[in-house]
Design a protein around this motif. Structure first.
Motif, PDB file in Angstrom:
ATOM      1  N   PRO A  33     -40.786 -42.710  -7.227  1.00  0.00           N
ATOM      2  CA  PRO A  33     -39.636 -41.992  -6.658  1.00  0.00           C
ATOM      3  C   PRO A  33     -39.467 -40.564  -7.153  1.00  0.00           C
ATOM      4  O   PRO A  33     -39.079 -39.675  -6.396  1.00  0.00           O
ATOM      5  N   THR A  34     -39.760 -40.323  -8.439  1.00  0.00           N
ATOM      6  CA  THR A  34     -39.518 -38.995  -9.018  1.00  0.00           C
ATOM      7  C   THR A  34     -40.760 -38.107  -9.051  1.00  0.00           C
ATOM      8  O   THR A  34     -40.698 -36.987  -9.573  1.00  0.00           O
ATOM      9  N   ALA A  35     -41.879 -38.571  -8.506  1.00  0.00           N
ATOM     10  CA  ALA A  35     -43.147 -37.857  -8.669  1.00  0.00           C
ATOM     11  C   ALA A  35     -43.075 -36.409  -8.184  1.00  0.00           C
ATOM     12  O   ALA A  35     -43.489 -35.474  -8.881  1.00  0.00           O
ATOM     13  N   SER A  36     -42.552 -36.193  -6.991  1.00  0.00           N
ATOM     14  CA  SER A  36     -42.502 -34.844  -6.428  1.00  0.00           C
ATOM     15  C   SER A  36     -41.560 -33.945  -7.227  1.00  0.00           C
ATOM     16  O   SER A  36     -41.892 -32.787  -7.526  1.00  0.00           O
ATOM     17  N   ALA A  37     -40.393 -34.465  -7.598  1.00  0.00           N
ATOM     18  CA  ALA A  37     -39.434 -33.672  -8.365  1.00  0.00           C
ATOM     19  C   ALA A  37     -39.984 -33.316  -9.738  1.00  0.00           C
ATOM     20  O   ALA A  37     -39.774 -32.196 -10.230  1.00  0.00           O
ATOM     21  N   GLU A  38     -40.667 -34.240 -10.373  1.00  0.00           N
ATOM     22  CA  GLU A  38     -41.229 -33.968 -11.694  1.00  0.00           C
ATOM     23  C   GLU A  38     -42.227 -32.818 -11.633  1.00  0.00           C
ATOM     24  O   GLU A  38     -42.256 -31.950 -12.517  1.00  0.00           O
ATOM     25  N   THR A  39     -43.035 -32.796 -10.589  1.00  0.00           N
ATOM     26  CA  THR A  39     -43.995 -31.706 -10.420  1.00  0.00           C
ATOM     27  C   THR A  39     -43.268 -30.386 -10.188  1.00  0.00           C
ATOM     28  O   THR A  39     -43.641 -29.344 -10.736  1.00  0.00           O
ATOM     29  N   ALA A  40     -42.202 -30.435  -9.380  1.00  0.00           N
ATOM     30  CA  ALA A  40     -41.466 -29.216  -9.027  1.00  0.00           C
ATOM     31  C   ALA A  40     -40.819 -28.549 -10.226  1.00  0.00           C
ATOM     32  O   ALA A  40     -40.708 -27.309 -10.264  1.00  0.00           O
ATOM     33  N   VAL A  41     -40.366 -29.314 -11.218  1.00  0.00           N
ATOM     34  CA  VAL A  41     -39.624 -28.729 -12.353  1.00  0.00           C
ATOM     35  C   VAL A  41     -40.477 -28.609 -13.610  1.00  0.00           C
ATOM     36  O   VAL A  41     -39.957 -28.287 -14.677  1.00  0.00           O
ATOM     37  N   ARG A  42     -41.755 -28.827 -13.471  1.00  0.00           N
ATOM     38  CA  ARG A  42     -42.633 -28.857 -14.653  1.00  0.00           C
ATOM     39  C   ARG A  42     -42.540 -27.569 -15.470  1.00  0.00           C
ATOM     40  O   ARG A  42     -42.579 -27.596 -16.706  1.00  0.00           O
ATOM     41  N   ASP A  43     -42.441 -26.435 -14.804  1.00  0.00           N
ATOM     42  CA  ASP A  43     -42.430 -25.152 -15.518  1.00  0.00           C
ATOM     43  C   ASP A  43     -41.024 -24.568 -15.666  1.00  0.00           C
ATOM     44  O   ASP A  43     -40.871 -23.391 -16.018  1.00  0.00           O
ATOM     45  N   ALA A  44     -39.996 -25.352 -15.421  1.00  0.00           N
ATOM     46  CA  ALA A  44     -38.618 -24.853 -15.505  1.00  0.00           C
ATOM     47  C   ALA A  44     -38.284 -24.474 -16.943  1.00  0.00           C
ATOM     48  O   ALA A  44     -38.672 -25.150 -17.899  1.00  0.00           O
ATOM     49  N   THR A  45     -37.542 -23.372 -17.096  1.00  0.00           N
ATOM     50  CA  THR A  45     -37.152 -22.915 -18.430  1.00  0.00           C
ATOM     51  C   THR A  45     -35.642 -22.969 -18.646  1.00  0.00           C
ATOM     52  O   THR A  45     -35.163 -22.615 -19.723  1.00  0.00           O
ATOM     53  N   SER A  46     -34.884 -23.371 -17.636  1.00  0.00           N
ATOM     54  CA  SER A  46     -33.436 -23.499 -17.758  1.00  0.00           C
ATOM     55  C   SER A  46     -32.967 -24.577 -16.793  1.00  0.00           C
ATOM     56  O   SER A  46     -33.710 -24.995 -15.898  1.00  0.00           O
ATOM     57  N   MET A  47     -31.706 -25.004 -16.970  1.00  0.00           N
ATOM     58  CA  MET A  47     -31.177 -25.997 -16.049  1.00  0.00           C
ATOM     59  C   MET A  47     -31.030 -25.420 -14.650  1.00  0.00           C
ATOM     60  O   MET A  47     -31.201 -26.130 -13.660  1.00  0.00           O
ATOM     61  N   ASP A  48     -30.742 -24.125 -14.547  1.00  0.00           N
ATOM     62  CA  ASP A  48     -30.711 -23.496 -13.229  1.00  0.00           C
ATOM     63  C   ASP A  48     -32.068 -23.612 -12.545  1.00  0.00           C
ATOM     64  O   ASP A  48     -32.155 -23.902 -11.357  1.00  0.00           O
ATOM     65  N   ALA A  94     -32.304 -41.737 -12.819  1.00  0.00           N
ATOM     66  CA  ALA A  94     -31.428 -41.711 -13.989  1.00  0.00           C
ATOM     67  C   ALA A  94     -32.244 -41.419 -15.248  1.00  0.00           C
ATOM     68  O   ALA A  94     -31.833 -40.611 -16.100  1.00  0.00           O
ATOM     69  N   ALA A  95     -33.400 -42.056 -15.372  1.00  0.00           N
ATOM     70  CA  ALA A  95     -34.267 -41.797 -16.526  1.00  0.00           C
ATOM     71  C   ALA A  95     -34.785 -40.357 -16.500  1.00  0.00           C
ATOM     72  O   ALA A  95     -34.853 -39.685 -17.540  1.00  0.00           O
ATOM     73  N   PHE A  96     -35.119 -39.876 -15.324  1.00  0.00           N
ATOM     74  CA  PHE A  96     -35.606 -38.498 -15.161  1.00  0.00           C
ATOM     75  C   PHE A  96     -34.531 -37.492 -15.553  1.00  0.00           C
ATOM     76  O   PHE A  96     -34.784 -36.541 -16.311  1.00  0.00           O
ATOM     77  N   TYR A  97     -33.298 -37.707 -15.087  1.00  0.00           N
ATOM     78  CA  TYR A  97     -32.205 -36.792 -15.420  1.00  0.00           C
ATOM     79  C   TYR A  97     -31.889 -36.835 -16.914  1.00  0.00           C
ATOM     80  O   TYR A  97     -31.567 -35.799 -17.526  1.00  0.00           O
ATOM     81  N   ALA A  98     -31.951 -38.014 -17.509  1.00  0.00           N
ATOM     82  CA  ALA A  98     -31.689 -38.144 -18.939  1.00  0.00           C
ATOM     83  C   ALA A  98     -32.697 -37.322 -19.745  1.00  0.00           C
ATOM     84  O   ALA A  98     -32.336 -36.647 -20.729  1.00  0.00           O
ATOM     85  N   GLU A  99     -33.960 -37.353 -19.338  1.00  0.00           N
ATOM     86  CA  GLU A  99     -34.994 -36.573 -20.022  1.00  0.00           C
ATOM     87  C   GLU A  99     -34.720 -35.074 -19.890  1.00  0.00           C
ATOM     88  O   GLU A  99     -34.888 -34.314 -20.851  1.00  0.00           O
ATOM     89  N   LEU A 100     -34.298 -34.651 -18.689  1.00  0.00           N
ATOM     90  CA  LEU A 100     -34.021 -33.230 -18.474  1.00  0.00           C
ATOM     91  C   LEU A 100     -32.814 -32.769 -19.299  1.00  0.00           C
ATOM     92  O   LEU A 100     -32.819 -31.663 -19.859  1.00  0.00           O
ATOM     93  N   MET A 101     -31.785 -33.599 -19.373  1.00  0.00           N
ATOM     94  CA  MET A 101     -30.613 -33.233 -20.159  1.00  0.00           C
ATOM     95  C   MET A 101     -30.966 -33.102 -21.636  1.00  0.00           C
ATOM     96  O   MET A 101     -30.503 -32.176 -22.317  1.00  0.00           O
ATOM     97  N   GLU A 102     -31.774 -33.998 -22.123  1.00  0.00           N
ATOM     98  CA  GLU A 102     -32.200 -33.904 -23.526  1.00  0.00           C
ATOM     99  C   GLU A 102     -33.046 -32.656 -23.748  1.00  0.00           C
ATOM    100  O   GLU A 102     -32.895 -31.946 -24.759  1.00  0.00           O
ATOM    101  N   ARG A 103     -33.902 -32.363 -22.785  1.00  0.00           N
ATOM    102  CA  ARG A 103     -34.792 -31.194 -22.890  1.00  0.00           C
ATOM    103  C   ARG A 103     -34.014 -29.888 -22.953  1.00  0.00           C
ATOM    104  O   ARG A 103     -34.370 -28.985 -23.726  1.00  0.00           O
ATOM    105  N   PHE A 104     -32.929 -29.777 -22.183  1.00  0.00           N
ATOM    106  CA  PHE A 104     -32.188 -28.519 -22.112  1.00  0.00           C
ATOM    107  C   PHE A 104     -30.845 -28.550 -22.845  1.00  0.00           C
ATOM    108  O   PHE A 104     -30.074 -27.590 -22.779  1.00  0.00           O
ATOM    109  N   GLY A 105     -30.553 -29.639 -23.556  1.00  0.00           N
ATOM    110  CA  GLY A 105     -29.388 -29.676 -24.411  1.00  0.00           C
ATOM    111  C   GLY A 105     -28.073 -29.983 -23.729  1.00  0.00           C
ATOM    112  O   GLY A 105     -27.058 -29.335 -24.007  1.00  0.00           O
TER     113      GLY A 105
END
Length: 245
Positions: A75-90, A151-162
């Motif tokens: 389910p999250t495969a495409s989104a994970e690829t899209a945000v791989r190089d993100a440097t901020s929550m924006d 939910a697991a994907f969002y939790a990882e992103l929140m931890e990554r960006f504080g």
């Protein structure tokens, strides 16, 4: 080659029906996939099918269930690829939202995109799931699987960006809310409606800048209601994704 078992024959006919459904798109619906046509495509006789299903309605039910269960990727495969190089929550919100609306739009823009066709067709069938209890169960299971993955994907992103969830909401609440909005915009894409895109150059440091989809702006606006910074000294401090954290 030995004689097929009933289960092998069933799988063959369901797979052939799925292929026809994906080729014709969501507008065809399972009711337009005629069992006689499916039998011809695989070179079997009517008797082979009616030893498995009592009638065409039963075949359509099982075809719909198989379509709802069908996934070509996680389910999250495409989104994970899209945000791989993100440097901020924006960056995360903007990239993931653009990926979602682009993915859904492939249903019309790229007839060969089986992933997008499978997603939109399954979504359409889920909206009509009341026809069969088994289809409602399959639809609920797919939804639960997707929400858990995101939910697991969002939790990882929140931890990554504080960031953390604002109490008493949970990350599952966030996943449920975003699923509802994302599916709504996907239905718009299935209808062939264009997705608005804006280029923003706001001087306010709290406002987003750059190119944003309407979905992205919607998700960003929701962020204040769901998330706060982990490092905030004030527990009520709102998320400000635009600050680049």
């Amino acid at each position: 080659m030995g004689r097929r078992t009933a289960e092998e024959t069933r799988r063959l006919l369901i797979d052939a029906g799925l292929q026809l459904l994906l080729e014709r798109g969501v507008s065809a619906g399972v009711q337009h996939i005629r069992l006689q046509e499916v039998l011809r495509t695989v070179g079997l006789t009517t008797g082979a099918a009616y030893r498995i299903w009592a009638d065409q309605t039963e075949y359509h039910r099982d075809l719909a269930i198989a379509m709802v269960r069908l996934r070509f990727a996680e389910p999250t495969a495409s989104a994970e690829t899209a945000v791989r190089d993100a440097t901020s929550m924006d960056d995360v919100i903007r990239a993931a939202a653009l990926d979602h609306v682009t993915y859904a739009a492939q249903f019309h823009l790229d007839p060969g995109s089986r992933d997008s066709h499978a997603f939109i067709t399954a979504l359409a069938l889920r909206t009509a799931a009341g026809a069969w209890p088994e289809l409602r169960e399959a639809s609920a299971a797919r939804h639960a699987e997707s929400v858990a993955a995101f939910a697991a994907f969002y939790a990882e992103l929140m931890e990554r960006f504080g960031y953390r969830m604002r109490e008493p909401m949970t990350v599952r609440d966030l996943a449920e809310a975003l699923a509802a909005i994302g599916e709504g915009f996907a239905i718009r894409a299935a209808e062939g409606l264009d997705h608005p895109v804006y280029v923003l150059s706001e001087d306010d440091e709290m406002a987003p800048t750059g190119q944003w989809t309407l979905f992205g702006l919607t998700v960003r606006a929701m962020s204040d209601a769901f998330m706060v910074r982990v490092a905030a000294t004030d527990p009520g401090e709102e998320l400000s994704a635009g600050r680049g954290h």
